[in-house]
Design a protein around this motif. Structure first.
Motif: not given
Length: 268
Positions: A78, A59, A75, A70, A14, A10, A64, A66, A16
């Motif tokens: 992703d 995530r 999200e 957040h 991150a 990402t 996955s 992180d 995924i």
């Protein structure tokens, strides 16, 4: 669950993780809260008979990684990144089946996205789901190390299960321990829901099937009705005698319903 493992990187670094199996039209599965991609096991074999199915670990769980800070937008990004990857790999549109908070984050990911074919959303929560100070309650429970009571509060106060149903789930948990995921994600996802703007659903151009359990909590009916009125090409299927967990309680019926909808010709 058998399949080929993969991952998507990402924009915020991150990683995924994904699992892919089957052949046919592309179908992405997005799980809800306090779980990981293995939660699709009850419907996996049936869906992979009809689709090239990819399940993602959202995530911070499973395969996955992180990143800090957040947000609901991350999200959704992703999910968009995996849709883009699947579309690039196959050259065809990507269908999506998403459950609970995974469905909430999917709404922004598919809004105005030309790579998406059809979408099935099973009871996405929104701000009203966590009204009445529940985010603060669950955050304090997690902060004080009371992870078990936090999980019970989520299942009873939010999902609408009875204490006896929670006890049954606890006895059926087997090798999967939800406590690490709950400790890491319940407070942050509750906060994300507080500020979630479901109005972006009006930008969804593709056909959408909304799934609603007849025994689900009131928030599920309210939000489903709002989405039905907001999404230009939406329809609703009521799961009689079911609540928020029909994927576990009646997996064959869910897989059949989703398969028939996604394989139906036209925009209905």
């Amino acid at each position: 669950m058998d399949g080929q493992r993969g991952h998507v990187e990402t924009s915020d670094a991150a990683r995924i993780g994904t699992l892919t199996a089957g052949s046919g039209p592309s179908l992405l599965l997005v799980h809800g809260g306090m779980g990981q991609l293995e939660r699709w096991q009850p419907v996996w074999d049936q869906l992979t008979q009809h689709f090239r199915v990819t399940a993602m670990d959202r995530r911070g769980r499973g395969s996955s990684t992180d990143s800090p800070n957040h947000t609901a937008d991350r999200e959704s990004a992703d999910i968009s990144a995996i849709i883009e990857k699947l579309n690039s790999d196959t050259g065809t549109s990507v269908n999506v089946f998403a459950h609970s908070i995974g469905a909430s984050f999917t709404i922004a990911a598919v809004a105005g996205n030309p790579a998406v074919g059809k979408v099935v959303l099973y009871e996405p929560p929104g701000p009203e789901t966590v009204a009445g100070g529940w985010p603060e309650k669950v955050t304090e429970l997690i902060r004080s190390g009371r992870i078990g009571p936090a999980i019970a509060s989520f299942l009873i106060d939010v999902i609408g299960l009875s204490p006896s149903e929670v006890e049954t789930l606890r006895n059926q948990a087997g090798a999967f321990d939800p406590r690490p995921i709950a400790a890491a994600t319940l407070p942050r996802e509750a906060r994300a829901l507080q500020t979630l703007d479901l109005a972006v659903a009006e930008k969804i151009a593709c056909p959408v099937l909304l799934l609603l359990g007849s025994e689900s909590p009131a928030w599920a009916a309210h939000i489903t009705a709002y989405l039905q009125a907001t999404i230009p090409n939406a329809s609703t299927a009521v799961l009689q005698g079911q609540g928020h967990e029909a994927i576990d309680n009646t997996p064959s019926n869910i897989a059949t319903l989703v398969t028939r909808y996604l394989n139906r010709s036209g925009h209905d």
